[in-house]
Design an enzyme around this catalytic site. Structure first.
Site, PDB file in Angstrom:
ATOM      1  N   ASP A  13       0.816  -1.227   0.000  1.00 57.51           N
ATOM      2  CA  ASP A  13       0.000   0.000   0.000  1.00 57.51           C
ATOM      3  C   ASP A  13       0.844   1.269   0.000  1.00 57.51           C
ATOM      4  OD1 ASP A  13      -2.275  -1.600   0.112  1.00 57.51           O
ATOM      5  OD2 ASP A  13      -2.218  -1.673   2.307  1.00 57.51           O
ATOM      6  N   LYS A  16       1.819   2.208  -5.046  1.00 56.26           N
ATOM      7  CA  LYS A  16       2.345   1.670  -6.309  1.00 56.26           C
ATOM      8  C   LYS A  16       1.408   1.977  -7.469  1.00 56.26           C
ATOM      9  CE  LYS A  16       2.377  -2.401  -4.389  1.00 56.26           C
ATOM     10  NZ  LYS A  16       2.084  -2.062  -2.973  1.00 56.26           N
ATOM     11  N   GLY A  40      -4.659  -4.172  -3.792  1.00 57.77           N
ATOM     12  CA  GLY A  40      -5.632  -3.111  -4.048  1.00 57.77           C
ATOM     13  C   GLY A  40      -4.842  -1.876  -4.420  1.00 57.77           C
ATOM     14  N   HIS A  41      -4.873  -1.492  -5.674  1.00 63.95           N
ATOM     15  CA  HIS A  41      -4.088  -0.357  -6.152  1.00 63.95           C
ATOM     16  C   HIS A  41      -5.037   0.761  -6.559  1.00 63.95           C
ATOM     17  CE1 HIS A  41      -0.699  -3.407  -7.308  1.00 63.95           C
ATOM     18  NE2 HIS A  41      -0.924  -3.348  -6.017  1.00 63.95           N
ATOM     19  N   GLN A 222       1.864  -6.038  -3.344  1.00 70.10           N
ATOM     20  CA  GLN A 222       2.383  -6.179  -1.970  1.00 70.10           C
ATOM     21  C   GLN A 222       3.679  -5.356  -1.816  1.00 70.10           C
ATOM     22  OE1 GLN A 222       1.231  -9.515  -3.508  1.00 70.10           O
ATOM     23  NE2 GLN A 222      -0.625  -8.516  -2.871  1.00 70.10           N
TER      24      GLN A 222
HETATM   25  P1  GDP Z   1      -0.738   0.377  -3.528  1.00 70.93           P
HETATM   26  O1  GDP Z   1      -1.346  -0.896  -3.060  1.00 70.93           O
HETATM   27  O2  GDP Z   1       0.730   0.427  -3.283  1.00 70.93           O
HETATM   28  O3  GDP Z   1      -1.094   0.727  -4.950  1.00 70.93           O
HETATM   29  O4  GDP Z   1      -1.358   1.533  -2.597  1.00 70.93           O
HETATM   30  P2  GDP Z   1      -2.916   1.700  -2.243  1.00 70.93           P
HETATM   31  O5  GDP Z   1      -3.610   2.231  -3.438  1.00 70.93           O
HETATM   32  O6  GDP Z   1      -3.449   0.478  -1.615  1.00 70.93           O
HETATM   33  O7  GDP Z   1      -2.807   2.762  -1.064  1.00 70.93           O
HETATM   34  C1  GDP Z   1      -2.282   4.026  -1.254  1.00 70.93           C
HETATM   35  C2  GDP Z   1      -3.399   5.051  -0.967  1.00 70.93           C
HETATM   36  O8  GDP Z   1      -2.836   6.328  -0.808  1.00 70.93           O
HETATM   37  C3  GDP Z   1      -4.419   5.180  -2.071  1.00 70.93           C
HETATM   38  O9  GDP Z   1      -5.675   5.458  -1.524  1.00 70.93           O
HETATM   39  C4  GDP Z   1      -3.903   6.364  -2.884  1.00 70.93           C
HETATM   40  O10 GDP Z   1      -4.952   7.062  -3.564  1.00 70.93           O
HETATM   41  C5  GDP Z   1      -3.336   7.218  -1.795  1.00 70.93           C
HETATM   42  N1  GDP Z   1      -2.174   8.042  -2.182  1.00 70.93           N
HETATM   43  C6  GDP Z   1      -1.161   7.742  -3.024  1.00 70.93           C
HETATM   44  N2  GDP Z   1      -0.235   8.719  -3.013  1.00 70.93           N
HETATM   45  C7  GDP Z   1      -0.677   9.643  -2.134  1.00 70.93           C
HETATM   46  C8  GDP Z   1      -0.135  10.873  -1.650  1.00 70.93           C
HETATM   47  O11 GDP Z   1       0.935  11.313  -2.014  1.00 70.93           O
HETATM   48  N3  GDP Z   1      -0.877  11.540  -0.708  1.00 70.93           N
HETATM   49  C9  GDP Z   1      -2.077  11.092  -0.249  1.00 70.93           C
HETATM   50  N4  GDP Z   1      -2.722  11.792   0.672  1.00 70.93           N
HETATM   51  N5  GDP Z   1      -2.607   9.935  -0.688  1.00 70.93           N
HETATM   52  C10 GDP Z   1      -1.908   9.212  -1.598  1.00 70.93           C
HETATM   53  P1  IMO Z   2      -0.960  -4.121  -2.266  1.00 66.80           P
HETATM   54  O1  IMO Z   2      -0.554  -4.673  -3.617  1.00 66.80           O
HETATM   55  C1  IMO Z   2      -0.947  -4.577   2.046  1.00 66.80           C
HETATM   56  C2  IMO Z   2      -1.038  -8.686   3.582  1.00 66.80           C
HETATM   57  C3  IMO Z   2      -2.268  -9.134   4.309  1.00 66.80           C
HETATM   58  C4  IMO Z   2      -1.668 -10.118   5.278  1.00 66.80           C
HETATM   59  C5  IMO Z   2      -0.553 -10.773   4.459  1.00 66.80           C
HETATM   60  C6  IMO Z   2      -0.950 -12.097   3.815  1.00 66.80           C
HETATM   61  O2  IMO Z   2      -2.243  -3.376  -2.310  1.00 66.80           O
HETATM   62  O3  IMO Z   2       0.162  -3.380  -1.657  1.00 66.80           O
HETATM   63  P2  IMO Z   2      -2.536 -12.739   1.790  1.00 66.80           P
HETATM   64  O4  IMO Z   2      -4.010 -12.574   1.599  1.00 66.80           O
HETATM   65  O5  IMO Z   2      -1.730 -12.095   0.732  1.00 66.80           O
HETATM   66  O6  IMO Z   2      -2.131 -14.167   2.008  1.00 66.80           O
HETATM   67  O7  IMO Z   2      -2.202 -11.985   3.181  1.00 66.80           O
HETATM   68  O8  IMO Z   2      -0.251  -9.852   3.427  1.00 66.80           O
HETATM   69  N1  IMO Z   2      -1.287  -8.137   2.232  1.00 66.80           N
HETATM   70  C7  IMO Z   2      -1.209  -6.845   1.912  1.00 66.80           C
HETATM   71  N2  IMO Z   2      -0.984  -5.763   2.706  1.00 66.80           N
HETATM   72  N3  IMO Z   2      -1.092  -4.430   0.713  1.00 66.80           N
HETATM   73  C8  IMO Z   2      -1.284  -5.508  -0.078  1.00 66.80           C
HETATM   74  O9  IMO Z   2      -1.289  -5.439  -1.412  1.00 66.80           O
HETATM   75  C9  IMO Z   2      -1.395  -6.787   0.521  1.00 66.80           C
HETATM   76  N4  IMO Z   2      -1.597  -8.035   0.045  1.00 66.80           N
HETATM   77  C10 IMO Z   2      -1.511  -8.849   1.100  1.00 66.80           C
HETATM   78  O10 IMO Z   2      -2.906  -8.068   4.985  1.00 66.80           O
HETATM   79  O11 IMO Z   2      -1.057  -9.434   6.341  1.00 66.80           O
HETATM   80 MG    MG Z   3      -2.882  -1.525  -1.787  1.00 66.97          MG
END
Ligand code: GDP
Ligand code: IMO
Ligand code: MG
Length: 441
Positions: A13, A16, A40-41, A222
């Site tokens: 998270d 990416k 979840g991106h 991840q």
């Molecule tokens: P990923 O799994 O690495 O793609 O990250 P996620 O999308 O799960 O989580 C990142 C969250 O932070 C998302 O809700 C993005 O919209 C948000 N986000 C990304 N960059 C920024 C930033 O620079 N500032 C803020 N406030 N939110 C951001």
């Molecule tokens: P993105 O791509 C954050 C965590 C789960 C759990 C562990 C194992 O959005 O960064 P799993 O279901 O993969 O066997 O769970 O990994 N986890 C993540 N945490 N971002 C993710 O993906 C994750 N995908 C799995 O919360 O701790």
């Molecule tokens: Mg994510």
């Protein structure tokens, strides 16, 4: 042309999705190489929010092709749903999404096995996303998994599903009534037919494309600390999210990769169980969660929050040999009067020189902190490094120094536009513009 890997440098998270979307313009193909719909991106473009799980974030660029590599585990139900959701949002995957025929398939029983596993672990549960990811990879390594190509072959599908079903019976006695092999074969076979237009040999597709001068952006899911080999085992996911996974997970050789970029937040988060040395269980952690909207994009769970951990990111720089780092969510720290940075860990009185493999050691590590003044000014939305408050610039320089890696991009908000590309004049050695100069589109 250049081929680049994007990896998460922490526990996932990191943002990416946003950064892959930003970079996608410079590449022809975006390829996922591991994980599944546990990811979840989130990408925000002009205020509109898209959440991708299985399909690479590059799909939001209408001219780009996207691939799901052999290293990904594919739930055909989730894939179909995501294709339909994108279509409803006006994004067509037809003719530009390629799903590996060698990717392993997630079935309903994988999710049920996972639920049982987690229940048995009790207090020690991993806190998985309950998407069947781990059990699907177990079947892959146990050499009893079904692959996407098997969905297109009714005989193999029935034979292998029956075998697997029998193997899991003792484990899942309660499923007996709810799962019927005949019905499953029919349903999954039908899904296979529906998805067949997307199924191909992705390794061949990517290599042939590179041969003709096209470029590939590899999108990690991840993060490094969730990698099955290099992460905080057993509190990890079940795949290789580190840079090496891009090669095994797509069939593209390391000799064809030109660089690796790591993504890290300006602080740290983690979802699920496991060690988190810089975790904040106080109001500051809660403030980060609210300002950063730190709730899982896949499961909605609140993310644990804490200070930036240089021991974690330094380790990620090492394992992935990062060419540069992107720091996201700087704006989340805007209102903090003081900020701490973990510079390393002390264990039984000594400073650790490398990242410890044992959970018991990590649990007992005491983070060493330096305290810096907060900038107490709005950075949200800033696009020019020199407009950042001096204290925020200092903070970024400190992070870069501590992890001994250049920072190429700073993100100051979730939208595509809310981004600072560090220039050579910023004092942060910037590698990214030079990288793109070398390989202009
Ligand atoms: P990923 O799994 O690495 O793609 O990250 P996620 O999308 O799960 O989580 C990142 C969250 O932070 C998302 O809700 C993005 O919209 C948000 N986000 C990304 N960059 C920024 C930033 O620079 N500032 C803020 N406030 N939110 C951001
Ligand atoms: P993105 O791509 C954050 C965590 C789960 C759990 C562990 C194992 O959005 O960064 P799993 O279901 O993969 O066997 O769970 O990994 N986890 C993540 N945490 N971002 C993710 O993906 C994750 N995908 C799995 O919360 O701790
Ligand atoms: Mg994510």
């Amino acid at each position: 042309m250049a081929n680049l890997i994007i990896v998460g440098a922490q526990w996932g998270d990191e943002g990416k999705g946003k950064i892959v979307d930003l970079f996608a313009d410079h590449f022809d193909i975006v390829a996922r190489y591991q994980g599944g719909h546990n990811a979840g991106h989130t990408v925000i473009i002009g205020g509109r929010r898209y959440v991708l799980h299985l399909i690479p974030s590059g799909i939001l660029h209408p001219q780009k092709m996207c691939a799901i590599g052999n290293g990904v585990v594919v739930d055909p139900v989730a894939l179909k749903q995501e294709i339909e959701d994108l279509a409803a949002a006006g994004i067509d995957c037809k003719g530009r999404l390629y799903v590996s025929n060698r990717a392993h398939v997630i079935f309903e029983y994988h999710r049920l096995v996972e639920m049982g596993d987690e229940k048995r672990r009790g207090e020690q549960r991993i806190g998985t996303t309950n998407r069947g990811i781990g059990p699907a990879y177990e079947d892959k390594m146990g050499r009893r998994g079904l692959r996407v190509c098997d969905l297109l072959n009714p005989e193999t599908l029935r034979l292998r599903l029956e075998e697997n079903w029998q193997a899991k019976q003792s484990f899942l006695a309660s499923m007996e009534d709810s799962w019927n092999v005949d019905e499953a074969c029919e349903a999954v076979g039908a899904l296979g037919k529906e998805l067949s237009e997307y199924i191909t040999d992705v390794g061949e597709f990517l290599n042939r494309s590179i041969d003709t001068g096209m470029s590939v952006l590899f999108e990690g899911a991840q993060g490094t600390l969730l990698d099955i080999d290099h992460g905080t085992y057993p509190f990890v996911s079940a795949s290789n999210s580190t840079a090496g996974g891009a090669c095994t997970g797509t069939g593209v050789s390391p000799t064809r990769i030109d660089g690796v970029v790591g993504i890290s937040k300006a602080y740290t988060t983690r979802v699920g169980g496991g060690p988190f040395p810089t975790e904040l269980l106080d109001d500051v952690g809660a403030q980060m969660r609210e300002r950063g909207q730190e709730y899982g994009a896949s499961t909605g769970r609140p993310r644990r929050c804490g200070w930036f951990d240089a021991a974690v990111v330094r380790y990620s720089c090492l394992i992935n040999h990062l060419d540069s780092l992107v720091i996201t969510k700087l704006d989340v720290l805007d209102e903090l009067p003081g900020i701490q940075i973990c510079t390393g860990y002390r264990y039984k009185g000594s400073l650790l020189r490398s990242f410890p493999p044992e959970i018991a050691v990590l649990d007992e590590c005491r983070p060493e902190y330096i305290a810096v003044k907060g900038w107490n000014q709005k950075t949200a939305g800033i696009q020019d490094f020199h407009e950042l408050p001096a204290l925020a610039q200092d903070y970024l320089k400190r992070l870069s120094d501590l992890v001994k890696t250049d920072i190429s991009i700073v993100s100051t908000g979730p939208d595509r536009e809310e981004t600072v590309i560090a220039s050579r004049h910023s004092g942060l050695e910037s590698w990214m513009p030079r990288f793109f100069d070398r390989f202009p589109r």
